[in-house]
Enzyme design. Sequence first.
Site, PDB file in Angstrom:
ATOM      1  N   LYS A 148      41.373 -48.270  48.930  1.00 62.39           N
ATOM      2  CA  LYS A 148      42.346 -47.346  48.337  1.00 62.39           C
ATOM      3  C   LYS A 148      43.491 -48.110  47.676  1.00 62.39           C
ATOM      4  O   LYS A 148      44.664 -47.941  48.012  1.00 62.39           O
ATOM      5  CB  LYS A 148      42.862 -46.355  49.381  1.00 62.39           C
ATOM      6  CG  LYS A 148      41.829 -45.275  49.728  1.00 62.39           C
ATOM      7  CD  LYS A 148      42.406 -44.177  50.604  1.00 62.39           C
ATOM      8  CE  LYS A 148      43.315 -43.224  49.860  1.00 62.39           C
ATOM      9  NZ  LYS A 148      42.588 -42.371  48.923  1.00 62.39           N
ATOM     10  N   GLU A 198      31.244 -41.031  42.564  1.00 65.20           N
ATOM     11  CA  GLU A 198      32.169 -40.081  43.184  1.00 65.20           C
ATOM     12  C   GLU A 198      33.018 -39.434  42.115  1.00 65.20           C
ATOM     13  O   GLU A 198      32.977 -39.823  40.942  1.00 65.20           O
ATOM     14  CB  GLU A 198      33.029 -40.758  44.242  1.00 65.20           C
ATOM     15  CG  GLU A 198      33.948 -41.855  43.738  1.00 65.20           C
ATOM     16  CD  GLU A 198      34.824 -42.426  44.859  1.00 65.20           C
ATOM     17  OE1 GLU A 198      35.959 -41.932  44.997  1.00 65.20           O
ATOM     18  OE2 GLU A 198      34.387 -43.342  45.576  1.00 65.20           O
ATOM     19  N   ARG A 233      40.926 -48.537  57.579  1.00 64.76           N
ATOM     20  CA  ARG A 233      40.673 -48.619  56.137  1.00 64.76           C
ATOM     21  C   ARG A 233      41.808 -49.351  55.422  1.00 64.76           C
ATOM     22  O   ARG A 233      41.569 -50.128  54.499  1.00 64.76           O
ATOM     23  CB  ARG A 233      40.470 -47.217  55.555  1.00 64.76           C
ATOM     24  CG  ARG A 233      39.974 -47.229  54.121  1.00 64.76           C
ATOM     25  CD  ARG A 233      39.500 -45.872  53.692  1.00 64.76           C
ATOM     26  NE  ARG A 233      40.561 -44.873  53.719  1.00 64.76           N
ATOM     27  CZ  ARG A 233      40.374 -43.589  53.411  1.00 64.76           C
ATOM     28  NH1 ARG A 233      39.173 -43.160  53.064  1.00 64.76           N
ATOM     29  NH2 ARG A 233      41.382 -42.731  53.463  1.00 64.76           N
TER      30      ARG A 233
END
Length: 386
Positions: free
Chosen positions: A233, A269, A131
Amino acid sequence: MIQRAGASLRHALHQSSTLHSSICKVKARYLTSSVAASFKGDDTSTHSSQLDNFDWDNLGFSLMPADYMYTMKCSQGENFTRGQLSRYGNIELSPAACVLNYGQGLLEGAKAFRGENGRLHLFRPDQNAIRMQIGAERMCMPWPSSQQFVEALKQIALANRRWIPPTGKGSLYIRPLLIGSGAILGVAPSPEYTFLIYASPVGNYFKEGTAALNLYIEEQYHRASRGGAGGIKAITNYSPVLKAQANAKNKGFSDVLYLDSNSKTNIEEASSSNVFIVKGNVISTPAPSGTILEGITRKSIIEIAKDLGYQVEERCVKVEELNDADEVFCTGTAAGVAPIGSITYQDKRVNYNMDAQLVSQKLYSTLVGIQRGVIEDKWGWIVEID
């Protein structure tokens, strides 16, 4: 939407199953001696004794810096080579550092656990590595290889092993950062990059502990938009939620649930966790579309749910579906699996039954059982480090 190049990188990384397998099978015995040799002068027995009476039962989610951090640097156009452990402490940055001026940075979140057998291990660290690599490609940054990333996490966990809580009392939260640390004036990629990891022992993320959460659906502010960086992120994703989060908490809510910025009809989310809804035997969660982070706990819960016989759907979830859901819960590395007791939207509050046997509790028990080593790890998610 992550750019086409990012999608290609994602595909290539996920195809490297041999690397994943080797990472999971490699034992870190040499790291134990390496770390011990690096810090031979430290009186670790004295350090450990300082935690003999530590109150692990009341461990929350606040910074309590562990002893050591890890640092590795490289210049633009080069590759990361070798990092080193050092005592946790402040770092020095130029006022013109790209991360301070233009927010070129990524963060990750991983955990080290103490199993029922006393052994120390990490949970799916290769997925954190992948990620970060996808995010780095999107942010025009070099990245550590998967092997470098995982080995660095092993070193941090071993060096800070006294801070890993007893089984069932919490975990060592590990925070990898990749930042543009070089000085620059114009908008451009940094000339230098720093890969940095620190750690802190943690308990429950939410102040409610394991109690049900009460969420507020935000309509004015958005967490992410199409074409942005909501699917990675990036450090720039988090400060923008603070205003909406503060407003919600001032009204007595636990957190905010965001809608898509385009139609404002689909749930996406929460501030730092993915969301699932349960209806009968079907578990649904918003599909990744470039605005939703593909959480590692999310991915794990999907696989566990399928293994337990549930039908899992990754799709657009209309906000109206919350009215008829049997259950709603959120997932995240920090949050774990947290049941949601109510959701408020346009002044209408929908309450969910917390007395029934919760699907989220069954899924969470399985996840924790795997992390503690009491349930068979069918997927090879656990990486033992001692």
